[in-house]
Design an enzyme around this catalytic site. Structure first.
Site, PDB file in Angstrom:
ATOM      1  N   CYS A 196     -13.896  32.784  13.791  1.00  0.00           N
ATOM      2  CA  CYS A 196     -14.737  32.885  14.989  1.00  0.00           C
ATOM      3  C   CYS A 196     -13.964  32.378  16.210  1.00  0.00           C
ATOM      4  O   CYS A 196     -14.009  32.985  17.289  1.00  0.00           O
ATOM      5  CB  CYS A 196     -16.031  32.108  14.795  1.00  0.00           C
ATOM      6  SG  CYS A 196     -15.829  30.350  14.430  1.00  0.00           S
ATOM      7  N   PRO A 236     -22.262  25.866   4.751  1.00  0.00           N
ATOM      8  CA  PRO A 236     -21.332  25.413   3.708  1.00  0.00           C
ATOM      9  C   PRO A 236     -20.019  26.182   3.724  1.00  0.00           C
ATOM     10  O   PRO A 236     -18.956  25.588   3.532  1.00  0.00           O
ATOM     11  CB  PRO A 236     -22.109  25.687   2.411  1.00  0.00           C
ATOM     12  CG  PRO A 236     -23.538  25.691   2.816  1.00  0.00           C
ATOM     13  CD  PRO A 236     -23.577  26.244   4.201  1.00  0.00           C
ATOM     14  N   GLY A 237     -20.075  27.511   3.964  1.00  0.00           N
ATOM     15  CA  GLY A 237     -18.854  28.296   3.981  1.00  0.00           C
ATOM     16  C   GLY A 237     -17.933  27.888   5.107  1.00  0.00           C
ATOM     17  O   GLY A 237     -16.722  27.746   4.924  1.00  0.00           O
ATOM     18  N   GLN A 245     -16.398  24.526   4.302  1.00  0.00           N
ATOM     19  CA  GLN A 245     -15.429  24.641   3.213  1.00  0.00           C
ATOM     20  C   GLN A 245     -14.093  25.199   3.706  1.00  0.00           C
ATOM     21  O   GLN A 245     -13.035  24.889   3.161  1.00  0.00           O
ATOM     22  CB  GLN A 245     -15.997  25.539   2.115  1.00  0.00           C
ATOM     23  CG  GLN A 245     -15.086  25.694   0.898  1.00  0.00           C
ATOM     24  CD  GLN A 245     -15.718  26.597  -0.151  1.00  0.00           C
ATOM     25  OE1 GLN A 245     -16.923  26.851  -0.122  1.00  0.00           O
ATOM     26  NE2 GLN A 245     -14.920  27.082  -1.077  1.00  0.00           N
ATOM     27  N   ASN A 263     -20.717  31.345  17.257  1.00  0.00           N
ATOM     28  CA  ASN A 263     -19.562  31.382  16.364  1.00  0.00           C
ATOM     29  C   ASN A 263     -19.744  32.415  15.266  1.00  0.00           C
ATOM     30  O   ASN A 263     -18.797  33.094  14.865  1.00  0.00           O
ATOM     31  CB  ASN A 263     -19.302  30.002  15.762  1.00  0.00           C
ATOM     32  CG  ASN A 263     -20.527  29.377  15.127  1.00  0.00           C
ATOM     33  OD1 ASN A 263     -21.581  29.243  15.777  1.00  0.00           O
ATOM     34  ND2 ASN A 263     -20.434  28.981  13.869  1.00  0.00           N
TER      35      ASN A 263
END
Length: 306
Positions: free
Chosen positions: A125, A159-160, A163, A266
């Protein structure tokens, strides 16, 4: 209805769901399938809208010969496994993870050179938001060094995103050089916990070779207009400021609010850019390599921009 190209989305999370909403209004793309690996709210939502779903992940996509373009909205680790399978099946992969198996693509910078690539990486992003500006500046003034700071709301970092933070900084910095034209690059991401949530803000610093303020401003203003063709919420917050040979400018991105809140620019900028890429590829498929005459190929201009 004109013929459209059938696509699938792997990953029914926030990004995958936002992609779905953008694809559904595309004049070039048909939402063929949404897949995950477990039952989820995202799959249930897609199913309720009449879209085919599966919990068999990529296997379900590989079995459907009608699907030509696949958006991967999973993780970098997962896409590394998916990429060779999609290539072998003859499907074009649009990778929204930082895996960077295929070349980086920014629609306004280098898409025209990559139409025949089987795997296209949407950078990050932050990359979609800042590389066009660095590229614009580098074209008219050179770029010895580029540094970007992307600040996003903590609430828009799922979460992605969390991570993949390490991959975000590495991939974005590389794109600042490879696509932006900077000799050296650095990327920083900040998760801002402010309430109410703030929209995505990108501060861009570029050390230039030829500090010409008029040329730099002209190039930046023109690039903003071009990005706005597919991301209407992309706008200048602080115009380019020249201090010696250092340029500072700030770009903010407000989301379209398709699925996620408008402060989550984003997510919106990378999904909008991914759909813009897919639409251009689909247009060439439908017209034998030539876009429909007289039409701009992006999701928003025909529906959201007066």
């Amino acid at each position: 209805m004109e013929e459209r190209v059938k696509v699938a989305v792997i990953g029914p999370g926030n990004i995958g769901t936002d992609l779905m909403f953008k694809i559904l209004r595309s004049p070039y793309l048909e939402m063929g399938m949404m897949v995950g690996i477990v039952e989820s709210e995202g799959l249930k939502r897609a199913q309720s809208m009449g879209i085919k779903t599966s919990t068999r992940g990529i296997d379900a996509v590989l079995e459907d010969d009608d699907i030509k373009i696949v958006f991967d909205a999973t993780t970098a680790k997962a896409h590394i496994k998916h990429a060779p399978l999609l290539k072998e099946a003859g499907k074009i992969a649009i990778d929204l993870t930082p895996a960077a198996v295929g070349p980086y693509v920014i629609p306004v910078v280098n898409l025209e050179k990559l139409y025949d690539e089987p795997n296209l990486n949407m950078v990050t992003c932050g990359g979609q938001a800042t590389v066009p500006i660095v590229y614009a500046i580098a074209q008219v003034a050179g770029a010895k060094y580029a540094e970007i700071v992307s600040a996003i709301s903590s609430k828009s970092a799922g979460p992605g995103t969390r991570q993949n933070i390490d991959e975000f900084t590495i991939t974005t910095a590389q794109a600042l050089c490879e696509l932006g034209g900077a000799k050296r690059g650095k990327a920083i991401i900040i998760l801002n916990p402010a309430e109410p949530p703030l929209i995505m803000t990108n501060t861009i610093y570029v050390e230039v070779d030829e500090p010409d303020e008029e040329k730099i401003k002209g190039a930046v203003f023109d690039m903003i207009r071009r990005v706005q063709e597919y991301v209407p919420g992309y706008r200048l917050r602080v115009p380019p400021i020249l201090d010696g040979n250092k340029v500072t400018t700030i770009i903010e991105v407000e989301g379209a609010g398709d699925f996620l809140p408008k402060y989550a620019g984003n997510f919106d900028i990378i999904t909008a850019a991914a759909v813009a890429v897919a639409e251009r590829i689909a247009a060439r498929m439908l017209k034998g390599g030539v876009e429909r005459e007289g039409e701009k190929v992006h999701s928003y201009s025909r529906h959201h921009i007066a």
